[in-house]
Enzyme design. Structure first.
Site, PDB file in Angstrom:
ATOM      1  N   LEU A 130      49.305  35.667  39.460  1.00 53.20           N
ATOM      2  CA  LEU A 130      49.507  37.021  38.946  1.00 53.20           C
ATOM      3  C   LEU A 130      49.563  38.033  40.091  1.00 53.20           C
ATOM      4  O   LEU A 130      50.494  38.846  40.186  1.00 53.20           O
ATOM      5  CB  LEU A 130      48.358  37.376  37.985  1.00 53.20           C
ATOM      6  CG  LEU A 130      48.383  38.746  37.334  1.00 53.20           C
ATOM      7  CD1 LEU A 130      49.555  38.870  36.367  1.00 53.20           C
ATOM      8  CD2 LEU A 130      47.078  39.007  36.563  1.00 53.20           C
ATOM      9  N   PRO A 133      51.217  41.137  46.760  1.00 53.90           N
ATOM     10  CA  PRO A 133      50.806  41.989  47.885  1.00 53.90           C
ATOM     11  C   PRO A 133      50.746  43.466  47.487  1.00 53.90           C
ATOM     12  O   PRO A 133      49.967  44.244  48.050  1.00 53.90           O
ATOM     13  CB  PRO A 133      51.887  41.739  48.938  1.00 53.90           C
ATOM     14  CG  PRO A 133      52.393  40.363  48.631  1.00 53.90           C
ATOM     15  CD  PRO A 133      52.318  40.231  47.136  1.00 53.90           C
ATOM     16  N   GLY A 136      46.585  43.873  42.784  1.00 55.77           N
ATOM     17  CA  GLY A 136      46.151  43.008  41.691  1.00 55.77           C
ATOM     18  C   GLY A 136      45.381  43.735  40.610  1.00 55.77           C
ATOM     19  O   GLY A 136      45.248  43.247  39.493  1.00 55.77           O
ATOM     20  N   ARG A 273       3.910  31.318  50.821  1.00 59.83           N
ATOM     21  CA  ARG A 273       4.064  31.821  52.189  1.00 59.83           C
ATOM     22  C   ARG A 273       3.050  32.930  52.478  1.00 59.83           C
ATOM     23  O   ARG A 273       2.960  33.898  51.715  1.00 59.83           O
ATOM     24  CB  ARG A 273       5.489  32.380  52.353  1.00 59.83           C
ATOM     25  CG  ARG A 273       5.796  32.921  53.730  1.00 59.83           C
ATOM     26  CD  ARG A 273       5.943  31.814  54.733  1.00 59.83           C
ATOM     27  NE  ARG A 273       6.554  32.255  55.974  1.00 59.83           N
ATOM     28  CZ  ARG A 273       6.788  31.447  56.987  1.00 59.83           C
ATOM     29  NH1 ARG A 273       6.468  30.156  56.914  1.00 59.83           N
ATOM     30  NH2 ARG A 273       7.340  31.900  58.090  1.00 59.83           N
ATOM     31  N   GLN A 284       2.842  44.216  47.072  1.00 62.48           N
ATOM     32  CA  GLN A 284       3.566  44.975  46.039  1.00 62.48           C
ATOM     33  C   GLN A 284       5.066  45.043  46.352  1.00 62.48           C
ATOM     34  O   GLN A 284       5.894  44.987  45.438  1.00 62.48           O
ATOM     35  CB  GLN A 284       2.983  46.383  45.932  1.00 62.48           C
ATOM     36  CG  GLN A 284       3.446  47.094  44.674  1.00 62.48           C
ATOM     37  CD  GLN A 284       2.846  48.475  44.554  1.00 62.48           C
ATOM     38  OE1 GLN A 284       2.935  49.277  45.486  1.00 62.48           O
ATOM     39  NE2 GLN A 284       2.227  48.758  43.444  1.00 62.48           N
ATOM     40  N   ILE A 342      13.091  37.769  50.801  1.00 62.40           N
ATOM     41  CA  ILE A 342      11.761  37.170  50.608  1.00 62.40           C
ATOM     42  C   ILE A 342      11.627  35.894  51.452  1.00 62.40           C
ATOM     43  O   ILE A 342      10.559  35.598  51.977  1.00 62.40           O
ATOM     44  CB  ILE A 342      11.512  36.908  49.098  1.00 62.40           C
ATOM     45  CG1 ILE A 342      11.359  38.257  48.374  1.00 62.40           C
ATOM     46  CG2 ILE A 342      10.295  36.008  48.874  1.00 62.40           C
ATOM     47  CD1 ILE A 342      11.345  38.174  46.872  1.00 62.40           C
ATOM     48  N   GLU A 368      39.041  38.468  39.364  1.00 66.60           N
ATOM     49  CA  GLU A 368      39.175  38.662  37.911  1.00 66.60           C
ATOM     50  C   GLU A 368      39.040  40.141  37.536  1.00 66.60           C
ATOM     51  O   GLU A 368      38.578  40.470  36.457  1.00 66.60           O
ATOM     52  CB  GLU A 368      38.136  37.837  37.137  1.00 66.60           C
ATOM     53  CG  GLU A 368      38.122  36.359  37.493  1.00 66.60           C
ATOM     54  CD  GLU A 368      39.181  35.545  36.784  1.00 66.60           C
ATOM     55  OE1 GLU A 368      39.653  35.979  35.707  1.00 66.60           O
ATOM     56  OE2 GLU A 368      39.559  34.485  37.310  1.00 66.60           O
TER      57      GLU A 368
HETATM   58  C1  LIG Z   1      39.097  34.303  46.732  1.00 68.68           C
HETATM   59  C2  LIG Z   1      40.086  34.953  45.824  1.00 68.68           C
HETATM   60  C3  LIG Z   1      40.778  34.171  44.902  1.00 68.68           C
HETATM   61  C4  LIG Z   1      41.723  34.746  44.059  1.00 68.68           C
HETATM   62  N1  LIG Z   1      42.430  33.952  43.202  1.00 68.68           N
HETATM   63  C5  LIG Z   1      43.441  34.486  42.471  1.00 68.68           C
HETATM   64  C6  LIG Z   1      44.294  33.646  41.670  1.00 68.68           C
HETATM   65  O1  LIG Z   1      44.107  32.421  41.604  1.00 68.68           O
HETATM   66  N2  LIG Z   1      45.327  34.221  40.995  1.00 68.68           N
HETATM   67  C7  LIG Z   1      45.576  35.562  41.036  1.00 68.68           C
HETATM   68  O2  LIG Z   1      46.524  35.990  40.400  1.00 68.68           O
HETATM   69  N3  LIG Z   1      44.792  36.393  41.791  1.00 68.68           N
HETATM   70  C8  LIG Z   1      43.740  35.881  42.502  1.00 68.68           C
HETATM   71  N4  LIG Z   1      42.948  36.703  43.284  1.00 68.68           N
HETATM   72  C9  LIG Z   1      43.285  38.117  43.379  1.00 68.68           C
HETATM   73  C10 LIG Z   1      42.300  39.077  42.698  1.00 68.68           C
HETATM   74  O3  LIG Z   1      42.422  38.967  41.304  1.00 68.68           O
HETATM   75  C11 LIG Z   1      42.633  40.477  43.237  1.00 68.68           C
HETATM   76  O4  LIG Z   1      42.208  40.518  44.598  1.00 68.68           O
HETATM   77  C12 LIG Z   1      41.966  41.570  42.445  1.00 68.68           C
HETATM   78  O5  LIG Z   1      42.508  41.650  41.149  1.00 68.68           O
HETATM   79  C13 LIG Z   1      42.142  42.950  43.128  1.00 68.68           C
HETATM   80  O6  LIG Z   1      43.469  43.182  43.509  1.00 68.68           O
HETATM   81  P1  LIG Z   1      43.808  43.687  45.004  1.00 68.68           P
HETATM   82  O7  LIG Z   1      43.089  42.771  45.931  1.00 68.68           O
HETATM   83  O8  LIG Z   1      45.262  43.800  45.162  1.00 68.68           O
HETATM   84  O9  LIG Z   1      43.125  45.100  45.119  1.00 68.68           O
HETATM   85  P2  LIG Z   1      43.786  46.513  44.755  1.00 68.68           P
HETATM   86  O10 LIG Z   1      44.421  46.444  43.407  1.00 68.68           O
HETATM   87  O11 LIG Z   1      44.630  46.966  45.889  1.00 68.68           O
HETATM   88  O12 LIG Z   1      42.490  47.428  44.673  1.00 68.68           O
HETATM   89  C14 LIG Z   1      41.689  47.663  45.847  1.00 68.68           C
HETATM   90  C15 LIG Z   1      40.371  48.259  45.431  1.00 68.68           C
HETATM   91  O13 LIG Z   1      40.608  49.559  44.895  1.00 68.68           O
HETATM   92  C16 LIG Z   1      39.646  49.855  43.896  1.00 68.68           C
HETATM   93  N5  LIG Z   1      40.353  50.307  42.694  1.00 68.68           N
HETATM   94  C17 LIG Z   1      41.472  49.760  42.142  1.00 68.68           C
HETATM   95  N6  LIG Z   1      41.859  50.457  41.064  1.00 68.68           N
HETATM   96  C18 LIG Z   1      40.970  51.483  40.916  1.00 68.68           C
HETATM   97  C19 LIG Z   1      40.827  52.564  39.988  1.00 68.68           C
HETATM   98  N7  LIG Z   1      41.672  52.744  38.966  1.00 68.68           N
HETATM   99  N8  LIG Z   1      39.780  53.416  40.161  1.00 68.68           N
HETATM  100  C20 LIG Z   1      38.909  53.264  41.185  1.00 68.68           C
HETATM  101  N9  LIG Z   1      39.009  52.269  42.100  1.00 68.68           N
HETATM  102  C21 LIG Z   1      40.023  51.380  41.964  1.00 68.68           C
HETATM  103  C22 LIG Z   1      38.806  48.597  43.668  1.00 68.68           C
HETATM  104  O14 LIG Z   1      37.576  48.740  44.354  1.00 68.68           O
HETATM  105  C23 LIG Z   1      39.631  47.512  44.333  1.00 68.68           C
HETATM  106  O15 LIG Z   1      38.806  46.456  44.817  1.00 68.68           O
HETATM  107  C24 LIG Z   1      41.968  36.152  44.113  1.00 68.68           C
HETATM  108  C25 LIG Z   1      41.255  36.943  45.044  1.00 68.68           C
HETATM  109  C26 LIG Z   1      40.318  36.356  45.881  1.00 68.68           C
HETATM  110  C27 LIG Z   1      39.605  37.224  46.872  1.00 68.68           C
END
Ligand SMILES: Cc1cc2nc3c(=O)[nH]c(=O)nc-3n(C[C@H](O)[C@H](O)[C@H](O)COP(=O)(O)OP(=O)(O)OC[C@H]3O[C@@H](n4cnc5c(N)ncnc54)[C@H](O)[C@@H]3O)c2cc1C
Length: 388
Positions: A130, A133, A136, A273, A284, A342, A368
């Site tokens: 899904l 670049p 997501g 420990r 505490q 801890i 996700e």
């Molecule tokens: C190890 C790993 C495995 C993955 N596996 C898969 C896979 O198998 N298939 C797949 O399709 N994807 C996969 N992903 C992608 C993942 O789903 C995306 O990285 C995620 O959805 C975020 O998209 P982005 O990295 O493009 O961040 P962007 O969309 O560029 O967003 C960057 C940051 O901006 C902030 N942000 C975004 N929108 C808003 C908003 N409206 N308001 C405020 N803040 C916001 C959030 O903090 C976000 O982290 C994977 C990612 C990782 C790291």
């Protein structure tokens, strides 16, 4: 409303707990701290055991041969299955079997023969493509991969990023734009075979996860037969969304499992420990960390079980799924962090599972759907659709 487990649930949870402690955790003593696979001989032996227990293929619907265990009970099991070093991303190293990509249950009969059934038999593995670049968090707007109809085929051009283990997959589910003018209503879902000309794994992207490969994909005039459209043309986004909502419940359960085990370890360590002439458990500052851990764990647990209960009853659970995902992923990170504090220096070592959980659980606030996107989903439900 009953917050107690039923007798059957209690027995199932106890059985899985014993399995993790007696069968899985001891094997980890001899595995590399970053391992994601068991030795084949152990894997086969433990698969035979989960089949014997009637738990194999847990997430496979009963109509397809799954054991017909409701989602609340499966969530309780998932919390147990995560309680070992590799448990966050590879619960029990996969010996309970998997259902593969949930979208395949919506496939037509021909597609089920080619993709779903071989996946359920463990013969084929798929990826979920899904993210691009261009972003997501908001794939409906960000998707730039295009699919153009040419005779009986669709021709795909574009790229994907962070796609888990596409380099090892036999096929994948890929989302592409089929109608530029329609936003989320212009996205179609395709089944792609890894061997199709024009499908390239451009590079492996290394992340915080142990021995796991996210990949960057390129599609160059990738020709896909019309018979490989999953669902209907221009209705692919609903397929992606449904999957993401459901996936948030087991995603949360994994974080709760890891946090529960980290808390158990922190309590045991604090009780034995000594510093400055007395046990850590008498301090505490340490007691408060343990209490804050427990609040984080219980809050996450009840929100996640509430989401699972709504899913079980077939009522809308999008807000609950977003809420438990947000809370369990963030709370889980805090619990592991406090447990490391801890444990002092030992908490930093690969002798203990804490450092691996600490790294891997950080991804959970992004994967996700980032926490901010979960808030957005809940805000839409609470305020109504016109405020976005
Ligand atoms: C190890 C790993 C495995 C993955 N596996 C898969 C896979 O198998 N298939 C797949 O399709 N994807 C996969 N992903 C992608 C993942 O789903 C995306 O990285 C995620 O959805 C975020 O998209 P982005 O990295 O493009 O961040 P962007 O969309 O560029 O967003 C960057 C940051 O901006 C902030 N942000 C975004 N929108 C808003 C908003 N409206 N308001 C405020 N803040 C916001 C959030 O903090 C976000 O982290 C994977 C990612 C990782 C790291």
């Amino acid at each position: 409303m009953d917050l107690e487990l039923s007798e059957e649930q209690r027995l199932i949870v106890e059985t899985v707990r014993k399995f993790v402690r007696n069968e899985i955790a001891p094997l980890e003593a001899d595995l590399d701290p970053d391992a994601t696979e068991l030795e084949p001989i152990d894997f086969e032996r433990l698969v035979a055991q989960t089949k014997e227990m009637g738990f194999y293929g847990l997430d496979i619907p009963a109509a397809y041969g799954g054991p017909d265990i409701d989602i609340v009970t499966r969530t309780l099991m998932a919390i147990e299955m995560a309680q070992h070093r590799a448990g966050l991303y590879t619960p029990c190293y996969g010996v309970f079997g998997g259902a593969g990509l949930a979208q395949l249950f919506e496939a037509n009969d021909d597609q089920k023969e080619r993709y779903l059934f071989p996946t359920l038999r463990g013969e084929r593995h798929g990826f979920f493509g899904l993210t691009e670049p261009s972003g997501g968090s908001d794939p409906a707007r960000a998707i730039q991969t295009v699919a153009v109809k040419d005779g009986d085929d669709w021709v795909l051009n574009g790229s994907k990023i962070f796609i888990s283990e596409a380099d090892r997959a036999d096929y994948g589910i890929v989302f592409a734009r089929t109608d530029a003018a329609k936003g989320r209503a212009g996205i179609t879902c395709f089944l792609i075979d890894a061997g199709m000309p024009g499908f390239h794994v451009r590079r492996v992207v290394h992340t915080l996860r142990s021995t796991h490969y996210a990949t960057e994909l390129q599609f160059e005039d990738l020709r896909v037969p019309a018979g490989n459209v999953l669902g209907e043309v221009n209705k692919g986004f609903a397929i992606a969304n449904d999957r993401l909502s459901r996936q948030r419940i087991p995603y949360s359960a994994g974080c709760i499992g890891v946090a529960t085990k980290a808390q158990e370890m922190a309590i045991a360590y604090a009780k034995q420990r000594e510093t400055f002439g007395d046990l850590l458990a008498t301090r505490q500052g340490v007691q408060w960390m343990i209490v804050d851990n427990e609040i984080d764990i219980r809050t996450s647990r009840w929100l996640t079980l509430a989401a699972a209960d709504k899913a079980r009853r077939g009522v809308p659970f999008r807000t609950e799924a977003a809420m438990c995902k947000l809370v369990a992923t963030e709370a889980g990170g805090r619990v592991v962090d406090r447990a490391m504090q801890i444990h002092g220096g030992y908490g930093m070592t690969k002798d203990l599972p804490l450092e691996r959980w600490y790294r891997e659980i950080r991804i959970r606030r992004i994967g996700e759907g980032p926490s901010e996107v979960q808030r957005l989903i809940m805000a839409r439900d609470l305020l109504g659709g016109s405020f976005h």
